[in-house]
Design a protein around this motif. Structure first.
Motif, PDB file in Angstrom:
ATOM      1  N   ALA A  22       1.029  -1.261  -0.068  1.00 44.75           N
ATOM      2  CA  ALA A  22       0.033  -0.030   0.138  1.00 44.75           C
ATOM      3  C   ALA A  22       0.801   1.172  -0.089  1.00 44.75           C
ATOM      4  N   PHE A  23       2.013   1.235   0.724  1.00 51.79           N
ATOM      5  CA  PHE A  23       2.961   2.367   0.771  1.00 51.79           C
ATOM      6  C   PHE A  23       3.316   2.733  -0.449  1.00 51.79           C
ATOM      7  N   TYR A  24       3.879   1.574  -1.135  1.00 53.19           N
ATOM      8  CA  TYR A  24       4.783   1.981  -2.508  1.00 53.19           C
ATOM      9  C   TYR A  24       3.552   2.131  -3.386  1.00 53.19           C
ATOM     10  N   ARG A  25       2.462   1.486  -3.445  1.00 55.28           N
ATOM     11  CA  ARG A  25       1.530   1.996  -4.584  1.00 55.28           C
ATOM     12  C   ARG A  25       0.772   3.261  -4.300  1.00 55.28           C
ATOM     13  N   LYS A  27       2.148   6.017  -2.028  1.00 54.00           N
ATOM     14  CA  LYS A  27       2.665   7.079  -1.780  1.00 54.00           C
ATOM     15  C   LYS A  27       3.831   7.385  -3.031  1.00 54.00           C
ATOM     16  N   LEU A  28       4.127   6.350  -3.577  1.00 56.99           N
ATOM     17  CA  LEU A  28       5.182   6.478  -4.824  1.00 56.99           C
ATOM     18  C   LEU A  28       4.732   5.965  -5.991  1.00 56.99           C
ATOM     19  N   GLY A  29       3.606   5.548  -6.364  1.00 59.36           N
ATOM     20  CA  GLY A  29       2.837   5.160  -7.655  1.00 59.36           C
ATOM     21  C   GLY A  29       3.449   3.769  -8.264  1.00 59.36           C
ATOM     22  N   PHE A  30       3.807   2.957  -7.419  1.00 57.26           N
ATOM     23  CA  PHE A  30       4.247   1.619  -7.859  1.00 57.26           C
ATOM     24  C   PHE A  30       3.083   0.733  -8.140  1.00 57.26           C
ATOM     25  N   THR A  31       3.140  -0.226  -8.904  1.00 56.95           N
ATOM     26  CA  THR A  31       1.973  -0.996  -9.439  1.00 56.95           C
ATOM     27  C   THR A  31       2.155  -2.465  -8.564  1.00 56.95           C
ATOM     28  N   GLN A  32       1.263  -3.158  -8.120  1.00 55.91           N
ATOM     29  CA  GLN A  32       1.623  -4.498  -7.634  1.00 55.91           C
ATOM     30  C   GLN A  32       1.524  -5.384  -8.670  1.00 55.91           C
ATOM     31  N   TYR A  33       2.433  -6.247  -8.784  1.00 56.41           N
ATOM     32  CA  TYR A  33       2.643  -7.223  -9.945  1.00 56.41           C
ATOM     33  C   TYR A  33       2.079  -8.542  -9.337  1.00 56.41           C
ATOM     34  N   PHE A  34       2.330  -9.138  -8.027  1.00 53.58           N
ATOM     35  CA  PHE A  34       1.741 -10.346  -7.770  1.00 53.58           C
ATOM     36  C   PHE A  34       1.386 -10.301  -6.118  1.00 53.58           C
ATOM     37  N   ASP A  35       0.858 -10.993  -5.706  1.00 47.56           N
ATOM     38  CA  ASP A  35       0.562 -10.951  -4.056  1.00 47.56           C
ATOM     39  C   ASP A  35       0.443 -12.722  -3.693  1.00 47.56           C
ATOM     40  N   MET A  36       1.391 -13.037  -2.938  1.00 53.95           N
ATOM     41  CA  MET A  36       1.381 -14.649  -2.282  1.00 53.95           C
ATOM     42  C   MET A  36       1.275 -14.501  -0.981  1.00 53.95           C
ATOM     43  N   GLY A  37       0.665 -13.475  -0.404  1.00 58.60           N
ATOM     44  CA  GLY A  37       0.300 -13.346   0.864  1.00 58.60           C
ATOM     45  C   GLY A  37       1.629 -12.836   1.650  1.00 58.60           C
ATOM     46  N   ASN A  38       2.647 -13.644   1.998  1.00 53.65           N
ATOM     47  CA  ASN A  38       3.653 -13.204   2.638  1.00 53.65           C
ATOM     48  C   ASN A  38       4.755 -12.468   1.857  1.00 53.65           C
ATOM     49  N   TYR A  39       4.611 -12.715   0.610  1.00 57.90           N
ATOM     50  CA  TYR A  39       5.588 -12.277  -0.457  1.00 57.90           C
ATOM     51  C   TYR A  39       4.715 -11.492  -1.548  1.00 57.90           C
ATOM     52  N   ALA A  40       5.319 -10.286  -2.014  1.00 58.33           N
ATOM     53  CA  ALA A  40       4.548  -9.712  -3.262  1.00 58.33           C
ATOM     54  C   ALA A  40       5.818  -9.083  -4.135  1.00 58.33           C
ATOM     55  N   GLY A  41       4.980  -8.694  -5.355  1.00 62.47           N
ATOM     56  CA  GLY A  41       6.097  -7.918  -6.243  1.00 62.47           C
ATOM     57  C   GLY A  41       5.472  -6.700  -6.436  1.00 62.47           C
ATOM     58  N   ILE A  42       6.486  -5.436  -6.604  1.00 63.20           N
ATOM     59  CA  ILE A  42       5.684  -4.212  -7.105  1.00 63.20           C
ATOM     60  C   ILE A  42       6.853  -3.724  -8.015  1.00 63.20           C
ATOM     61  N   GLY A  43       6.625  -2.790  -8.797  1.00 65.45           N
ATOM     62  CA  GLY A  43       7.301  -2.113  -9.678  1.00 65.45           C
ATOM     63  C   GLY A  43       6.667  -0.720 -10.142  1.00 65.45           C
ATOM     64  N   ARG A  44       7.611  -0.080 -10.730  1.00 62.35           N
ATOM     65  CA  ARG A  44       7.377   1.136 -11.609  1.00 62.35           C
ATOM     66  C   ARG A  44       8.364   1.498 -12.620  1.00 62.35           C
TER      67      ARG A  44
END
Length: 114
Positions: A22-25, A27-44
């Protein structure tokens, strides 16, 4: 055969992966690539991080960008690091830093003309 390194994907510790995403999305405009519960990917753009849930100590990462002043203008002031304000360093990088909810320090930097 030529060897070429294409990219690196740092894996950052997160005490709460959902809060970190939520912070990266938000506050910083990142996109969530995947969510595996305790592991996730983000990018911009060309920058990508993975986040894993752990109590490990925070880390430091740098993202090289173009348009540092415009990026800085769009980042909420409450996440910026007081000890890393927007400035051009003697070595030619114009940079500023933010801290995520875990305390990871992310520095955004642009190489300026010397």
């Amino acid at each position: 055969m030529t060897i070429e390194f294409k990219s690196a994907v740092p894996v950052l510790p997160a005490r709460d992966v959902k809060a970190a995403v939520a912070f990266y999305r938000d506050k910083l405009g990142f996109t969530q690539y995947f969510d595996m519960g305790n592991y996730a990917g983000i990018g911009r753009g060309g920058a990508e991080f993975h986040l894993y849930e752990t109590q490990d100590k925070p880390v430091i990462a740098r993202i090289n960008v173009e348009g540092i002043d415009a990026l800085h203008a769009g980042v909420p002031k409450d996440v910026m690091l007081a000890d890393e304000p927007l400035e051009t360093k003697p070595w030619g990088l114009r940079q500023f830093g933010v801290a995520d909810p875990t305390g990871n320090r992310i520095t955004f930097a642009q190489m300026m003309q010397r």
